[in-house]
Design a protein around this motif. Structure first.
Motif, PDB file in Angstrom:
ATOM      1  N   ILE A  87      93.126  76.455  77.077  1.00  0.00           N
ATOM      2  CA  ILE A  87      93.113  75.912  75.722  1.00  0.00           C
ATOM      3  C   ILE A  87      92.559  76.969  74.767  1.00  0.00           C
ATOM      4  N   ILE A  88      93.291  77.243  73.708  1.00  0.00           N
ATOM      5  CA  ILE A  88      92.796  78.131  72.654  1.00  0.00           C
ATOM      6  C   ILE A  88      92.713  77.305  71.370  1.00  0.00           C
ATOM      7  N   ILE A  89      91.527  77.239  70.790  1.00  0.00           N
ATOM      8  CA  ILE A  89      91.334  76.501  69.545  1.00  0.00           C
ATOM      9  C   ILE A  89      91.154  77.497  68.410  1.00  0.00           C
ATOM     10  N   GLY A  90      91.932  77.338  67.360  1.00  0.00           N
ATOM     11  CA  GLY A  90      91.818  78.188  66.182  1.00  0.00           C
ATOM     12  C   GLY A  90      91.305  77.383  65.003  1.00  0.00           C
ATOM     13  N   CYS A  91      90.428  78.005  64.188  1.00  0.00           N
ATOM     14  CA  CYS A  91      89.853  77.275  63.064  1.00  0.00           C
ATOM     15  C   CYS A  91      89.436  78.237  61.951  1.00  0.00           C
ATOM     16  N   PRO A  92      89.674  77.876  60.700  1.00  0.00           N
ATOM     17  CA  PRO A  92      89.099  78.654  59.600  1.00  0.00           C
ATOM     18  C   PRO A  92      87.636  78.272  59.404  1.00  0.00           C
ATOM     19  N   VAL A  93      86.891  79.135  58.750  1.00  0.00           N
ATOM     20  CA  VAL A  93      85.480  78.865  58.467  1.00  0.00           C
ATOM     21  C   VAL A  93      85.373  78.060  57.173  1.00  0.00           C
ATOM     22  N   TYR A  94      84.695  76.922  57.242  1.00  0.00           N
ATOM     23  CA  TYR A  94      84.430  76.110  56.050  1.00  0.00           C
ATOM     24  C   TYR A  94      82.915  75.940  55.930  1.00  0.00           C
ATOM     25  N   ASP A  95      82.325  76.642  54.969  1.00  0.00           N
ATOM     26  CA  ASP A  95      80.873  76.568  54.759  1.00  0.00           C
ATOM     27  C   ASP A  95      80.110  76.856  56.046  1.00  0.00           C
ATOM     28  N   MET A  96      80.480  77.947  56.700  1.00  0.00           N
ATOM     29  CA  MET A  96      79.824  78.391  57.941  1.00  0.00           C
ATOM     30  C   MET A  96      79.977  77.370  59.066  1.00  0.00           C
ATOM     31  N   ASN A  97      81.043  76.583  59.023  1.00  0.00           N
ATOM     32  CA  ASN A  97      81.224  75.560  60.041  1.00  0.00           C
ATOM     33  C   ASN A  97      82.704  75.319  60.265  1.00  0.00           C
ATOM     34  N   VAL A  98      83.010  74.398  61.197  1.00  0.00           N
ATOM     35  CA  VAL A  98      84.404  74.046  61.471  1.00  0.00           C
ATOM     36  C   VAL A  98      84.932  73.134  60.373  1.00  0.00           C
ATOM     37  N   THR A  99      86.232  72.958  60.334  1.00  0.00           N
ATOM     38  CA  THR A  99      86.844  72.047  59.370  1.00  0.00           C
ATOM     39  C   THR A  99      86.562  70.590  59.748  1.00  0.00           C
ATOM     40  N   ALA A 100      86.714  69.697  58.784  1.00  0.00           N
ATOM     41  CA  ALA A 100      86.551  68.264  59.056  1.00  0.00           C
ATOM     42  C   ALA A 100      87.563  67.803  60.091  1.00  0.00           C
ATOM     43  N   GLN A 101      88.762  68.374  60.040  1.00  0.00           N
ATOM     44  CA  GLN A 101      89.813  67.983  60.980  1.00  0.00           C
ATOM     45  C   GLN A 101      89.405  68.318  62.419  1.00  0.00           C
ATOM     46  N   LEU A 102      88.858  69.516  62.621  1.00  0.00           N
ATOM     47  CA  LEU A 102      88.467  69.900  63.976  1.00  0.00           C
ATOM     48  C   LEU A 102      87.226  69.121  64.419  1.00  0.00           C
ATOM     49  N   ALA A 103      86.306  68.857  63.500  1.00  0.00           N
ATOM     50  CA  ALA A 103      85.104  68.092  63.844  1.00  0.00           C
ATOM     51  C   ALA A 103      85.474  66.693  64.334  1.00  0.00           C
ATOM     52  N   GLN A 104      86.459  66.073  63.691  1.00  0.00           N
ATOM     53  CA  GLN A 104      86.875  64.743  64.127  1.00  0.00           C
ATOM     54  C   GLN A 104      87.578  64.806  65.477  1.00  0.00           C
ATOM     55  N   PHE A 105      88.359  65.841  65.690  1.00  0.00           N
ATOM     56  CA  PHE A 105      88.995  66.062  66.989  1.00  0.00           C
ATOM     57  C   PHE A 105      87.924  66.193  68.078  1.00  0.00           C
ATOM     58  N   TYR A 106      86.909  67.032  67.834  1.00  0.00           N
ATOM     59  CA  TYR A 106      85.792  67.190  68.769  1.00  0.00           C
ATOM     60  C   TYR A 106      85.176  65.849  69.143  1.00  0.00           C
ATOM     61  N   SER A 107      84.879  65.066  68.099  1.00  0.00           N
ATOM     62  CA  SER A 107      84.071  63.857  68.290  1.00  0.00           C
ATOM     63  C   SER A 107      84.730  62.838  69.211  1.00  0.00           C
ATOM     64  N   ARG A 108      86.033  62.889  69.306  1.00  0.00           N
ATOM     65  CA  ARG A 108      86.751  61.876  70.065  1.00  0.00           C
ATOM     66  C   ARG A 108      86.761  62.136  71.575  1.00  0.00           C
ATOM     67  N   PHE A 109      86.049  63.155  72.028  1.00  0.00           N
ATOM     68  CA  PHE A 109      85.994  63.432  73.459  1.00  0.00           C
ATOM     69  C   PHE A 109      84.771  62.830  74.138  1.00  0.00           C
ATOM     70  N   ARG A 110      84.105  61.913  73.467  1.00  0.00           N
ATOM     71  CA  ARG A 110      83.003  61.184  74.107  1.00  0.00           C
ATOM     72  C   ARG A 110      83.485  60.548  75.413  1.00  0.00           C
ATOM     73  N   SER A 111      84.687  60.004  75.368  1.00  0.00           N
ATOM     74  CA  SER A 111      85.230  59.258  76.511  1.00  0.00           C
ATOM     75  C   SER A 111      85.556  60.141  77.716  1.00  0.00           C
ATOM     76  N   SER A 112      85.760  61.431  77.495  1.00  0.00           N
ATOM     77  CA  SER A 112      86.190  62.295  78.595  1.00  0.00           C
ATOM     78  C   SER A 112      85.089  62.533  79.613  1.00  0.00           C
ATOM     79  N   TRP A 113      83.876  62.089  79.290  1.00  0.00           N
ATOM     80  CA  TRP A 113      82.780  62.140  80.256  1.00  0.00           C
ATOM     81  C   TRP A 113      83.186  61.467  81.566  1.00  0.00           C
TER      82      TRP A 113
END
Length: 212
Positions: A87-113
């Protein structure tokens, strides 16, 4: 050996025609496709509807490896992420952080535990890498790359860097106002190198897994 599957995820909120991140991922795809037996898919988060995790833990109570509250574009992305060997994830820098779109994508992996509990080796034969584009030369690229690596570390996915000047992953520079198209030939070449190495490592890990 079955084909090695690589998933490239573009976390830019811009459409591909205006996205420097997408250009970097396309170069990585070119590098990956130079390796025999590798199948590459690039998906954009632009335009997708992904609700943020509300940490209700219903997925855990339902014994599910995916969210059971929101049914949106993540339903398809779960399968792509889980089935990928690399997996390769690409992201632009938004205020020294990831985009809102990628942050929401991240958050949805709680279940993958659940996947790691049911099969401790589920993620350990996968490899991940990051590509980051900043609006200035020193615009937070390393901070965002660290965030991408943190996602992989959380799942026990092996992190791929290239060394030789591409220490953590491919980092590019492009004016953040969108006034010009991508003009960072060294960065783009680093993306190709990274894509090629991720494909090679994923292929080796898959072959090793089949021998265990």
């Amino acid at each position: 050996m079955d084909k090695v599957k690589l998933l490239l995820v573009c976390g830019s909120p811009r459409p591909k025609a205006r996205s420097a991140t997408y250009a970097g991922l396309m170069a990585a795809m070119e590098g990956a496709q130079s390796i025999d037996g590798v199948e590459v898919e690039l998906v954009e988060l632009f335009g997708r509807k992904i609700a943020p995790c509300i940490h209700c833990n219903k997925c855990l109570r339902d014994d599910s490896d995916r969210c059971t509250v929101f049914h949106d574009d993540m339903d398809e992305l779960y399968d792509k992420f889980f089935q990928a060997d690399g997996i390769i994830i690409g992201c632009p820098v938004y205020d020294m952080n990831v985009t809102a779109q990628l942050a929401q994508f991240y958050s949805r992996f709680r279940s993958s535990w659940k996947l790691s509990v049911d099969n401790t080796s589920f993620f350990q034969y996968k490899v991940g890498a990051g590509i980051v584009v900043g609006g200035t030369r020193n615009g937070g690229q390393e901070a965002v790359l660290r965030s991408i690596h943190n996602l992989f570390s959380t799942h026990g996915i092996n992190i791929c860097s290239c060394g030789g000047g591409i220490y953590g992953g491919a980092m590019l520079w492009n004016p953040g106002d969108g006034s010009t198209t991508m003009d960072d030939p060294i960065g783009i070449d680093n993306c190709r190198t990274l894509g090629r190495k991720v494909a090679q490592v994923a292929k080796a890990l898959k072959a090793g897994h089949e021998m265990v």
